[in-house]
Design a protein around this motif. Sequence first.
Motif, PDB file in Angstrom:
ATOM      1  N   TYR A 161      35.650  43.382  39.101  1.00 39.13           N
ATOM      2  CA  TYR A 161      36.706  42.411  38.820  1.00 39.13           C
ATOM      3  C   TYR A 161      38.059  43.121  38.729  1.00 39.13           C
ATOM      4  O   TYR A 161      39.066  42.624  39.255  1.00 39.13           O
ATOM      5  N   ASP A 162      38.092  44.285  38.064  1.00 37.80           N
ATOM      6  CA  ASP A 162      39.335  45.044  37.942  1.00 37.80           C
ATOM      7  C   ASP A 162      39.838  45.488  39.307  1.00 37.80           C
ATOM      8  O   ASP A 162      41.051  45.474  39.577  1.00 37.80           O
ATOM      9  N   SER A 163      38.918  45.875  40.182  1.00 35.59           N
ATOM     10  CA  SER A 163      39.330  46.318  41.520  1.00 35.59           C
ATOM     11  C   SER A 163      39.942  45.165  42.313  1.00 35.59           C
ATOM     12  O   SER A 163      40.879  45.363  43.088  1.00 35.59           O
ATOM     13  N   LEU A 164      39.437  43.958  42.111  1.00 34.44           N
ATOM     14  CA  LEU A 164      39.989  42.789  42.801  1.00 34.44           C
ATOM     15  C   LEU A 164      41.396  42.483  42.289  1.00 34.44           C
ATOM     16  O   LEU A 164      42.291  42.167  43.073  1.00 34.44           O
ATOM     17  N   ARG A 165      41.592  42.603  40.981  1.00 30.71           N
ATOM     18  CA  ARG A 165      42.920  42.356  40.419  1.00 30.71           C
ATOM     19  C   ARG A 165      43.915  43.398  40.919  1.00 30.71           C
ATOM     20  O   ARG A 165      45.058  43.075  41.264  1.00 30.71           O
ATOM     21  N   THR A 166      43.479  44.643  40.983  1.00 24.60           N
ATOM     22  CA  THR A 166      44.356  45.714  41.442  1.00 24.60           C
ATOM     23  C   THR A 166      44.712  45.527  42.910  1.00 24.60           C
ATOM     24  O   THR A 166      45.873  45.671  43.311  1.00 24.60           O
TER      25      THR A 166
ATOM     26  N   VAL B 118      41.572  33.216  36.888  1.00 19.48           N
ATOM     27  CA  VAL B 118      40.585  34.285  37.076  1.00 19.48           C
ATOM     28  C   VAL B 118      41.225  35.665  36.992  1.00 19.48           C
ATOM     29  O   VAL B 118      40.588  36.630  36.567  1.00 19.48           O
ATOM     30  N   GLY B 119      42.478  35.758  37.421  1.00 23.90           N
ATOM     31  CA  GLY B 119      43.156  37.053  37.436  1.00 23.90           C
ATOM     32  C   GLY B 119      43.336  37.613  38.819  1.00 23.90           C
ATOM     33  O   GLY B 119      43.989  38.634  39.010  1.00 23.90           O
TER      34      GLY B 119
ATOM     35  N   PRO C 173      28.649  45.634  44.215  1.00 20.50           N
ATOM     36  CA  PRO C 173      29.570  44.804  44.970  1.00 20.50           C
ATOM     37  C   PRO C 173      29.017  44.486  46.356  1.00 20.50           C
ATOM     38  O   PRO C 173      28.070  45.137  46.756  1.00 20.50           O
ATOM     39  N   PRO C 174      29.569  43.498  47.099  1.00 24.01           N
ATOM     40  CA  PRO C 174      30.688  42.658  46.682  1.00 24.01           C
ATOM     41  C   PRO C 174      30.236  41.373  46.008  1.00 24.01           C
ATOM     42  O   PRO C 174      31.056  40.621  45.534  1.00 24.01           O
ATOM     43  N   SER C 175      28.929  41.103  46.014  1.00 22.42           N
ATOM     44  CA  SER C 175      28.389  39.869  45.474  1.00 22.42           C
ATOM     45  C   SER C 175      29.056  38.675  46.144  1.00 22.42           C
ATOM     46  O   SER C 175      29.407  38.730  47.323  1.00 22.42           O
ATOM     47  N   GLN C 176      29.272  37.600  45.389  1.00 27.49           N
ATOM     48  CA  GLN C 176      29.857  36.397  45.987  1.00 27.49           C
ATOM     49  C   GLN C 176      30.358  35.485  44.879  1.00 27.49           C
ATOM     50  O   GLN C 176      29.573  34.923  44.122  1.00 27.49           O
ATOM     51  N   ALA C 177      31.682  35.362  44.753  1.00 31.29           N
ATOM     52  CA  ALA C 177      32.250  34.386  43.835  1.00 31.29           C
ATOM     53  C   ALA C 177      32.115  33.001  44.462  1.00 31.29           C
ATOM     54  O   ALA C 177      32.152  32.854  45.696  1.00 31.29           O
ATOM     55  N   LYS C 178      31.976  31.968  43.621  1.00 32.49           N
ATOM     56  CA  LYS C 178      31.755  30.615  44.125  1.00 32.49           C
ATOM     57  C   LYS C 178      32.664  29.613  43.406  1.00 32.49           C
ATOM     58  O   LYS C 178      32.863  29.701  42.201  1.00 32.49           O
ATOM     59  N   TYR C 179      33.182  28.666  44.183  1.00 34.06           N
ATOM     60  CA  TYR C 179      33.921  27.516  43.654  1.00 34.06           C
ATOM     61  C   TYR C 179      33.160  26.286  44.120  1.00 34.06           C
ATOM     62  O   TYR C 179      33.131  25.976  45.304  1.00 34.06           O
ATOM     63  N   VAL C 180      32.483  25.619  43.199  1.00 34.20           N
ATOM     64  CA  VAL C 180      31.478  24.604  43.534  1.00 34.20           C
ATOM     65  C   VAL C 180      31.986  23.216  43.161  1.00 34.20           C
ATOM     66  O   VAL C 180      32.414  22.991  42.021  1.00 34.20           O
ATOM     67  N   SER C 181      31.925  22.280  44.109  1.00 33.91           N
ATOM     68  CA  SER C 181      32.348  20.909  43.845  1.00 33.91           C
ATOM     69  C   SER C 181      31.414  19.921  44.541  1.00 33.91           C
ATOM     70  O   SER C 181      30.640  20.302  45.429  1.00 33.91           O
TER      71      SER C 181
END
Length: 215
Positions: free
Chosen positions: A195-200, A39-40, A67-75
């Motif tokens: 996304y760039d702010s998260l990487r930084t 993801v970076g 922002p910040p929304s919500q990234a998800k990892y789904v299983s």
Amino acid sequence: MQIRELSIPGAWEFTPKQHADERGVFFEQYRFETVQATVGHALDLKQMNTSVSTRGVVRGIHYALVPPSQAKYVSVPKGAFIDFVIDIRTGSPTFGRWDSVVIDDVDRRAIYLSEGLGHAIVALTEGATVNYLVSEVFNPQREKGLSVTDPEIGLTFPFELDERLLSPKDVAAPTLAEAAEQGLLPSFAECLAYYDSLRTARAEPTPLRAAPHDA
């Protein structure tokens, strides 16, 4: 772990290597450095959600404001779902398009969705169970939804309309066009900036703290 980027930018499929013997099976469902390299930036886990569904239940289309929304990892630890990823980011080259993956307890794939993407699942089995690792806690003021039956999006389901089970909230959700007219959709530009702010932020070293003196 095998990794495949979906046709929607910002979404990936992770398929773990399973180790089986007469005792059962072992696999790594999630590894932070694998997700980070893909993801970076790291997935900053804030909450884990679990839902159990009867066959035919549809949940979605759900998303959160950026922002910040919500990234998800789904299983899926039990049963099977169709997992839909919908690009609802205005200005995106794939705006309005979607991709889907079957996630189940056989191949044990997981799906990562970046902030600002729409998400929906359809239960294919009774008692199907899904886990969400998410980057932000639930915030009802920022949670939004879109109609899963919006013909402009055109999701393809394995069941007839009268077989699908939706919540009253999901039934009443606006179409993509209605949400855009009301200014309820995230833009591709603001998502990319986030996304760039998260990487930084992840790249910056954490200041060392001095050890406390003994009393």
